[in-house]
Each structure stands twice: as C-alpha cells, then as structure tokens.
Scaffold this motif. Structure first.
Motif, short mmCIF file in Angstrom:
data_model
loop_
_atom_site.label_atom_id
_atom_site.label_comp_id
_atom_site.label_asym_id
_atom_site.label_seq_id
_atom_site.Cartn_x
_atom_site.Cartn_y
_atom_site.Cartn_z
N PRO A 22 32.48 0.35 10.41
CA PRO A 22 31.28 1.21 10.42
C PRO A 22 30.27 0.85 11.50
O PRO A 22 29.70 1.75 12.14
CB PRO A 22 30.71 1.00 9.01
CG PRO A 22 31.91 0.70 8.18
CD PRO A 22 32.80 -0.13 9.05
N THR A 26 29.75 3.42 14.71
CA THR A 26 28.43 4.04 14.80
C THR A 26 27.78 3.73 16.14
O THR A 26 27.20 4.61 16.79
CB THR A 26 27.53 3.55 13.66
OG1 THR A 26 28.13 3.90 12.41
CG2 THR A 26 26.14 4.17 13.74
N THR A 29 29.24 5.91 18.85
CA THR A 29 28.70 7.27 18.87
C THR A 29 27.35 7.30 19.56
O THR A 29 27.08 8.18 20.40
CB THR A 29 28.59 7.80 17.43
OG1 THR A 29 29.90 7.95 16.88
CG2 THR A 29 27.89 9.16 17.40
N TYR A 30 26.47 6.36 19.21
CA TYR A 30 25.15 6.31 19.86
C TYR A 30 25.30 6.17 21.37
O TYR A 30 24.68 6.91 22.15
CB TYR A 30 24.34 5.15 19.30
CG TYR A 30 23.49 5.49 18.11
CD1 TYR A 30 22.11 5.57 18.22
CD2 TYR A 30 24.06 5.73 16.87
CE1 TYR A 30 21.32 5.87 17.13
CE2 TYR A 30 23.28 6.04 15.77
CZ TYR A 30 21.91 6.11 15.89
OH TYR A 30 21.13 6.42 14.80
N LEU A 73 33.96 8.53 10.97
CA LEU A 73 33.21 7.82 12.00
C LEU A 73 33.99 7.77 13.32
O LEU A 73 33.41 7.90 14.41
CB LEU A 73 32.89 6.40 11.53
CG LEU A 73 31.88 6.27 10.39
CD1 LEU A 73 31.86 4.84 9.85
CD2 LEU A 73 30.48 6.69 10.84
N GLN A 76 33.86 11.18 15.00
CA GLN A 76 32.54 11.41 15.58
C GLN A 76 32.41 10.69 16.92
O GLN A 76 31.91 11.26 17.90
CB GLN A 76 31.46 10.95 14.60
CG GLN A 76 30.05 11.35 14.99
CD GLN A 76 29.07 11.02 13.89
OE1 GLN A 76 29.36 10.23 12.98
NE2 GLN A 76 27.89 11.62 13.96
N PHE A 289 25.03 0.44 9.72
CA PHE A 289 24.58 1.61 10.48
C PHE A 289 23.27 1.29 11.22
O PHE A 289 23.10 1.65 12.38
CB PHE A 289 24.36 2.80 9.55
CG PHE A 289 25.61 3.31 8.88
CD1 PHE A 289 26.85 3.19 9.47
CD2 PHE A 289 25.53 3.92 7.64
CE1 PHE A 289 28.00 3.66 8.85
CE2 PHE A 289 26.67 4.39 7.00
CZ PHE A 289 27.91 4.27 7.61
N ALA A 292 23.80 -1.01 14.17
CA ALA A 292 24.45 -0.30 15.27
C ALA A 292 23.45 0.53 16.05
O ALA A 292 23.48 0.55 17.29
CB ALA A 292 25.57 0.59 14.72
N ALA A 293 22.57 1.23 15.36
CA ALA A 293 21.58 2.06 16.03
C ALA A 293 20.64 1.22 16.89
O ALA A 293 20.33 1.57 18.03
CB ALA A 293 20.79 2.85 14.99
#
Length: 315
Positions: A22, A26, A29-30, A73, A76, A289, A292-293
């Motif tokens: 995860p 994530t 994706t960012y 995920l 995405q 999450f 990761a952001a």
C-alpha cells in the motif's frame, strides 16, 4: 531476479520505490501524477496480501480484501504511468553524484529511493497459516479487526510482555481472552500477572507448535494433554523489519530495526526515504497512505529544487 528487465542499457528514474504494498503503490501514484518517472520493484510479498477482509480501510464501508486492495492500487499507479517490475533488491549503491544504483542485467539508476519494504510477522509453527488467516482463525492485527472478533473466544500467543499488552487490548472486545504463553509464565513480572488476573485474562503455557486450525475453529494442545478451542488466535511473536537495505547504507534505526525518519519521511541517508510498516509507527493502511503522500510530495519538491524548477513545487 528481475523480470522483465528495463529495456535500455541503463535507465534513469526520478524515484525508485522498493516494495509494492500500500505505501509503495500509493507513492507511485502520487509521483506519476506529478509527472515523475517512477519504478516500483515488487517482490510480491506485501503483508497486505494476508488480509482476508478489512473493514478498517478508509473508503471501503463494506470492507475490502488485501489482494483486491493491492490490485486496485496497482491499477491506479499503472494508469498514470508508473512502471512495475517483479524482483528483489539485494543491495543499493549510492553514487558520488547523489544517484542510487541497483545492479541488474541492465543497471537501474534513480535520483531518489523510497523504501516501502514492510515487515514479516513471526507466526506459530503450524500448517497452512495462509488458509488459517483467510478463514479468520489466525489474525495479525487487533487494531484492524478486533471489532470483527467481538465476543469471540480469543487467544493471544507468544512470550513476554507483548502478549499481555495485546491480550488486555482484546478485552475491549471480548470477555473470553486467553494468553497462550510459549515461555514460562515466571518470565513475566509479578505485576503483569496481576494485571492479567484483574482483567480476567486466562493464562496457560504451551509450545510454539501447539496450534491446530480447522475451517470453523482453532485449538491449542497443552503439555498436560488438554485441548483448548478458540474462534480466533492472535500471534504476538514479534516480526522482522525489512530495513537492511537502508541500514547497510548507514540509515538510523530504532532498537527494533524500524527506520527513523523526519517529518518528510526522510531517513538519515540523503535521498533515501521510507514509508509504511518499515517505519516505527502504528502498522495501519491509513498510516501507510499518509506516509506515501508525504514522502512523494517531498521527493517531487526536492527534485524540483535540485533542478532549479521551484515553480513545480507541490504544496
């Protein structure tokens, strides 16, 4: 082994993400949405794959299985241009120019690295632990699914004070909680034994291979021949932290081996970030999450600053 290998003789990425769970997916994706060139190396061993169905993941009121969450995920991240290859990174080599290299048939170079390698739980000595987890007879995370075990006959198995902590936590959900101690009860402090007694937690000793799981029940055979049955068993036997890659580069870890990071998820090695369970935090999907952001945004900003493109900064 890596398959498939990148097509060019040497490929440069803005960020190499090690770990396809995860946190890693994530972050990919960012970064891909920041129009960064990002590669995930995934060994396929994410701890999330064990999740039979979690109702604790934000945005899934009816629950989601671990494999389904990982699939979503991954889709995405791929949708926005992230690349994913299968493999296991044995070593990272930092370069004088600030790059990192992993040796493959076609070397991979990256301007930054995010380590999202997670942990490996220590499980009881038993046959087919995966099926036991899918049936809900063996559970790893009381924070995630203690609610689902409400009013069950619950056992917590392991040695040391961690067993007591988890058993006391499970008393929030059930009045029927047993500590299956894999070491002598005399190893616990007297005050711990008293706490268990006051909380109504039963304490018995057993061996690490005492567990047997059937589709509808779990049991533990005690040294005196008795067999106790439970609805759910939680191991409290520790874990190994997959932090060796960073530690070998000199990154600071705590006493458990978890990586120490700052508020931007940076380790003490320049250009090396960490997110998810490999960091000393609560091991939760929501935390992964968030890590990761934060990490992906700072990686993007750091690269923009390095390139003199401050107008590219993410807020």
């Amino acid at each position: 082994m890596f398959e498939p290998a990148p097509a060019t003789d040497e490929t440069l990425y803005d960020c190499l993400i090690i770990g396809g769970g995860p946190a890693g997916l994530t972050a990919a994706t960012y970064l891909a949405r920041f129009r960064r060139k990002v590669l995930i190396v995934d060994s396929g061993e994410s701890r999330a794959r064990w999740i039979p169905r979690t109702h604790n993941c934000p945005g899934f009121p009816d629950g989601v299985t671990g494999p389904d969450l990982l699939r979503r995920l991954k889709e995405q991240a791929l949708q926005y241009g992230a690349e994913i290859i299968t493999g296991f990174v044995e070593a990272l080599t930092p370069q004088d120019d600030g790059m990192f290299v992993i040796d493959t048939p076609n070397p991979i170079r990256a301007r930054s690295v995010l380590l999202a390698t997670g942990i490996v739980d220590t499980l009881p000595q038993m046959a087919d632990a995966e099926s036991a987890m899918q049936a809900g007879r063996l559970r790893l995370c009381p924070i995630c699914d203690g609610y689902e075990a409400s009013d069950d006959r619950i056992a917590v198995m392991g040695a040391g004070i961690d067993v007591l902590r988890k058993a006391l936590f499970m008393r929030s959900f059930s009045s029927d909680v047993t500590m299956l101690l894999t070491g002598p009860s005399g190893n616990l402090p007297a005050e711990a034994l008293e706490m268990a007694k006051k909380a109504g937690v039963v304490l018995v000793e057993c061996s690490e291979d005492a567990i047997h799981v059937a589709p509808d029940t779990a049991s533990a055979r005690l040294p005196d021949g008795r067999q106790l049955t439970f609805d759910t068993i939680y191991p409290a036997m520790g874990c190994s932290i997959r932090s060796d890659l960073a530690a070998n580069l000199g990154a600071d870890c705590d006493e458990t081996g978890s990586l120490l990071v700052d508020s931007h998820q940076r380790t003490t090695v320049p250009g090396l970030y960490a997110a998810g369970d490999v960091v000393h935090e609560v091991n939760q999907l929501a935390v992964a999450f968030g890590h990761a952001a934060v990490a992906a945004s700072h990686i993007h900003n750091s690269l923009a600053n390095r390139d003199g493109e401050r107008w590219k900064f993410a807020s």
